[in-house]
Structures are given as C-alpha cells and as structure tokens.
Design an enzyme around this catalytic site. Sequence first.
Site, PDB file in Angstrom:
ATOM      1  N   PHE A 166       1.035  -0.919  -0.290  1.00 20.40           N
ATOM      2  CA  PHE A 166      -0.286  -0.094  -0.011  1.00 20.40           C
ATOM      3  C   PHE A 166       1.320   1.289  -0.008  1.00 20.40           C
ATOM      4  CE2 PHE A 166       1.022   0.082   4.841  1.00 20.40           C
ATOM      5  CZ  PHE A 166       1.409   2.022   4.738  1.00 20.40           C
ATOM      6  N   LYS A 190      -0.373  -6.314  -9.156  1.00 25.35           N
ATOM      7  CA  LYS A 190      -1.865  -6.654  -8.499  1.00 25.35           C
ATOM      8  C   LYS A 190      -1.070  -6.526  -7.225  1.00 25.35           C
ATOM      9  CE  LYS A 190      -2.610  -8.185  -4.615  1.00 25.35           C
ATOM     10  NZ  LYS A 190      -3.454  -6.978  -3.815  1.00 25.35           N
ATOM     11  N   SER A 243       4.710  -7.141   3.359  1.00 23.32           N
ATOM     12  CA  SER A 243       4.774  -7.580   5.122  1.00 23.32           C
ATOM     13  C   SER A 243       6.307  -9.157   4.810  1.00 23.32           C
ATOM     14  CB  SER A 243       3.953  -8.098   5.758  1.00 23.32           C
ATOM     15  OG  SER A 243       3.437  -9.152   5.172  1.00 23.32           O
ATOM     16  N   CYS A 298       9.562   1.778   4.092  1.00 28.38           N
ATOM     17  CA  CYS A 298      10.213   0.386   4.296  1.00 28.38           C
ATOM     18  C   CYS A 298      12.104   0.611   4.761  1.00 28.38           C
ATOM     19  CB  CYS A 298      10.250  -0.625   3.542  1.00 28.38           C
ATOM     20  SG  CYS A 298      11.074  -0.945   2.189  1.00 28.38           S
ATOM     21  N   GLU A 399       8.719  -4.686  13.815  1.00 30.74           N
ATOM     22  CA  GLU A 399       8.767  -3.462  12.433  1.00 30.74           C
ATOM     23  C   GLU A 399       7.109  -3.208  13.291  1.00 30.74           C
ATOM     24  OE1 GLU A 399       6.730  -4.292   8.626  1.00 30.74           O
ATOM     25  OE2 GLU A 399       8.299  -2.275   8.169  1.00 30.74           O
TER      26      GLU A 399
END
Length: 515
Positions: A166, A190, A243, A298, A399
């Site tokens: 996202f 995707k 993730s 990230c 995280e």
Amino acid sequence: MVDTVTGRPEAEAEGATPPILSHWIDGRPVEVLPENTGPVWNPATGEVVARVPRGGADEVARAVAAAKAAFPGWRDTPLIARSEIFFAFRELVWQHRNEMAELITRDHGKTFPDALGSVLRGLETIEFACGLPTQLAGLNTPNVATNVDAFTLRVPLGVTAAITPFNFPAMVPMWIYPIALMCGNTFILKPSSHTPGATQLQAELWTKAGGPDGTFNIVYGGREAVAAIVEHPDIAAIQFVGSTAVGRHVFEEGTKRGKRVASFTSAKNAMLVLPDADMELTADAAVASGYGSAGERCMAQTLVIAVGNAAERLRPLILERIARLKVGPGMEPGVDMGPIYSREHRESIIRWIDKGVAEGAELVVDGRPFVHPTNPNGFFLGVTLFDHVTPEMEIYQEEIFGPVLGIVRVATYEEAISLINGHKYANGTAIFTTDGGAARRFKLEVQVPMIGVNVPIPVPAGYLSFGGAKQSASGDLAMRGEDGVRFFSQQKMVTERWPDPSRRETLSLVFPGNR
Ligand code: NAD
C-alpha cells in the site's frame, strides 16, 4: 460488514456514489459490479472515495491469457520500438505526476510533496528502462575452439507478475514493471487494494503511450488473487513487495512451483550515531526519517542507536524539531505528516505504543491523544518518541510501521554494530559521524545491504539495485538495476559452428575440447 479485500469494517462513512475502479486487462478496463468491490478510504477524512474490485482466480486467468497472447509480439518487437513506447510513457507520467501524487495522497494520506517525490523516484526507473537496450547486450567470443564461436544472449521469460504494498502505489510498481516489460516480458500487477488510484492511472498511461494490449495488466484483489498468481502455471516470475509473512509465503509457494520469485519485505532500520556526529544534521535526519510518511516506509530509520553521550545531545534537538511538526491532511500546505493509511493500522500502532510503555521504555512524546481539529474522523496520530529502548523489547525487535521513533543507548561502536548485525531484519541502515575511518569500518562491517553515511534514507538511485537481506528479503537478486534485468531475463549461452567442407573433422565420441 467487513470488507473481504481489506478486512476493514465497511459500514460507516460510505460516501455518496464513489467511482468504481476497474481491473485493467488486455489494454482496457474491465467493468465490475458494485457488489464485487470494496471501499477505498481517504485517511484524512475517514470517507470512502472510490471502490476497488475484488478480483480472484477468474480475473487472474483472464489477465494471464491476455499477457500470454501478447507475449510473442512484444518479445519480437524491436528494442528501439519498445524503447520509444517507454519514452512516450515517461513523458506521460511526467505530465501526470501531480495528478498521480494527488491520488497517492488521497488514498494513502502522505503529504503531497512526499507523494510527488515518490512518483519522481519511480520515474527514475522508467528512465532507466528507456535506455535498457544497452543492458540487454550479450557477450560474443569468437574462436573459443577451432571454427567455433560462443556468445550469450538475454531473452525474456514470458508472463511475469508483481504483488505490491500500500505504501508506494506508484514508486514500487514503477521499480518493477518497466524492467520486466523492457526485457520483453508481459506483465500482471496485483497492487494493494488500499491505495489503487495511482496504480490505475499507470495502466491507462501505458496504453496511451502505445503499450500493446495485454502487455501490462492490473488485477485487484486480496488473498485469492495472490494465490491465483502464485499457482498459475503460465506465470514465470513474480516479484513481491510487502510484509515478511506474506512475502515468505509467496516465495516458498512460488519457487515450489518452479517460478522465479524475489520478495522484498519488512524492516526495522537503525541509524548509528557516534558522539562526533554533526548533531543538528543528525536530528534532522532522525525526525525526517522516523516520521516522514508517518513512518510507513520500509527505509524509515525507526531506531536511533546512540553511542556514548550522543543521546544526551541528540534528544533535545529531536524534541525541538518534533515541537515544530505539523500533522494534518496531506494536501494542506505546510503539513509535515499526514494520517495513518487505515483505521486498523492506526489502532495497531497505538497498541505498539501501549506495549512500549508496558515494556519499560521511556515515553518522551506520546502521539496517541492527537486529534486533528477539523478532521476528527481522519486516521490521525501524533508522533511518538521513546528513549531507553532496549533489544529485549518487542518495540525494538518488530516493525511498527508508524511514526514511532526509539532511542537506544549504548557505550561503544562495537556494541552498536553488534546490535544492528544481530537484528533479524536487514533492509537499510546509516551511520552519522564526521570520522571517515569509522564510516569506512561501518560500510565494511555492517550486515545490511543498503547503507547511508550521514544519509538517513539511503534508497539507491532508480538505475541501481534495491533490496535487503535476512528477513527483509527472500531470493538472491535485488530489485531494479542490473539485478532487475537479470531477474526478468534468461541468459542463454550459445556455442556455434558453421560447416566448413574444407575442414571436415572425423567422427569422435570424445568429450569436445576447446584446444
Ligand atoms: P502486505 O504484506 O499486507 O501486502 C502486500 C501485498 O500482499 C498486497 O498486494 C496485499 O494485497 C497482499 N496480501 C496481504 N495479505 C495477504 C495474504 N494474507 N495473502 C496473500 N496476499 C496478501 O504489506 P503492506 O501492509 O501492503 O505493506 C507494508 C509492508 O511492506 C511493511 O512490512 C513494509 O516494510 C513492507 N515494504 C517493504 C519494502 C521493501 O522494499 N523491502 C517496500 C515497501 C514496503
């Protein structure tokens, strides 16, 4: 009702008639019924701004069929013709950069300048793709044996795919599909269903630039669509970004089926601060990196590992900067940090802050009570600063992916580097120092692939490779750059001889030598 794509409660704050996005298959939008869609939220207002299709195995099968049919023609399209389409595409993305950034801000919440910056970092890889023919050249070695020549060539793999997160709906896909396409593959994206607006625009621009039908397809959806991609026998290669739990699953299931897979996954990045660092610059870096994009990057440095007295000097400078930060809607001028991308993620970050307090970290700044004055339904959170974070704490190990920065105090450089090298994640890191020797040592010793020296978010330029290690990546090759070309192409080694009647050899069953 819970939305099956995003897992969010769907009932409240549904806007009037939000536009319905479509899958993009074979060069055109695919109409979907409203009941087969889920909501896209504007996190600054808490309102539904669009509806995104819930695709599954059928849509993936249609996209694969289109991509498979388009492959031979695209593979055989001269490199320069592919390149021309990329130049046209580059111009269109440039012309639409503000619109794309606005869509990112609308769906994600990050500020408009931040969103625009990410579009431009994506554009770098499109520009790299424009010049890719040089990277696709093989090696030619004449006379490897008598009358025998050898050469290498790179050919595309076929239908390829990416599953993306996202947080960068333009930049991350743009780091992947330009290279896949320019290598001669066809492609299925995707994207995340949370932030689909900017992704949809890319497919429209690709078609407008002359990208042939079926070369670039988009299928929206969740788990079912991902499973269909992983399992489809006609998809040769997948890059995943997201993730670690999902990335590992995609890697294992995909490679089990003989696909080429690379996953780029979660992170917990630490910046090491030596006492000789320029503390003003370091405080800017810590605040920009820790809270930029609400910590939903990230490459955010979310731990500051401060050596000796560095923490004592840095903490007040960080606090000064935090006091000046403005949290608000991402389209509002002067706002530094937007909302969290989803209501559920905001709640998860709050639970992490609660945990940090329970674990005994010192809560210096608490972002939990923040409510935006004019957007009380937005998914806003203030920034949080913890001090005295220790490696035993879960807030150190895991995280959080939110605006939560933690200071860890250590006595020596050795202690600091052993903490960084002992962490399960290894995506990006940085050292802040004015000592060139210490920086040199760090570059050689640190077991993290992307390194900054007085640079807090060391994202390599778009024509270089990008990727982590340990639990931050699965697979041998990084994304983009030289590694991206290797990932999306198959090298062939050809050994070639042309019959020469004047030098006919006698039949021999001996293993062929080259002398
Ligand atoms: P995510 O793993 O939830 O989603 C990534 C993709 O997987 C999305 O397309 C999503 O629809 C799909 N997905 C989600 N759950 C799934 C499931 N159970 N089964 C199958 N598919 C599923 O990640 P996210 O929340 O969108 O993104 C944030 C994460 O991505 C963070 O961990 C962040 O560190 C990571 N990230 C890593 C990089 C990198 O380069 N290493 C870059 C950006 C983001």
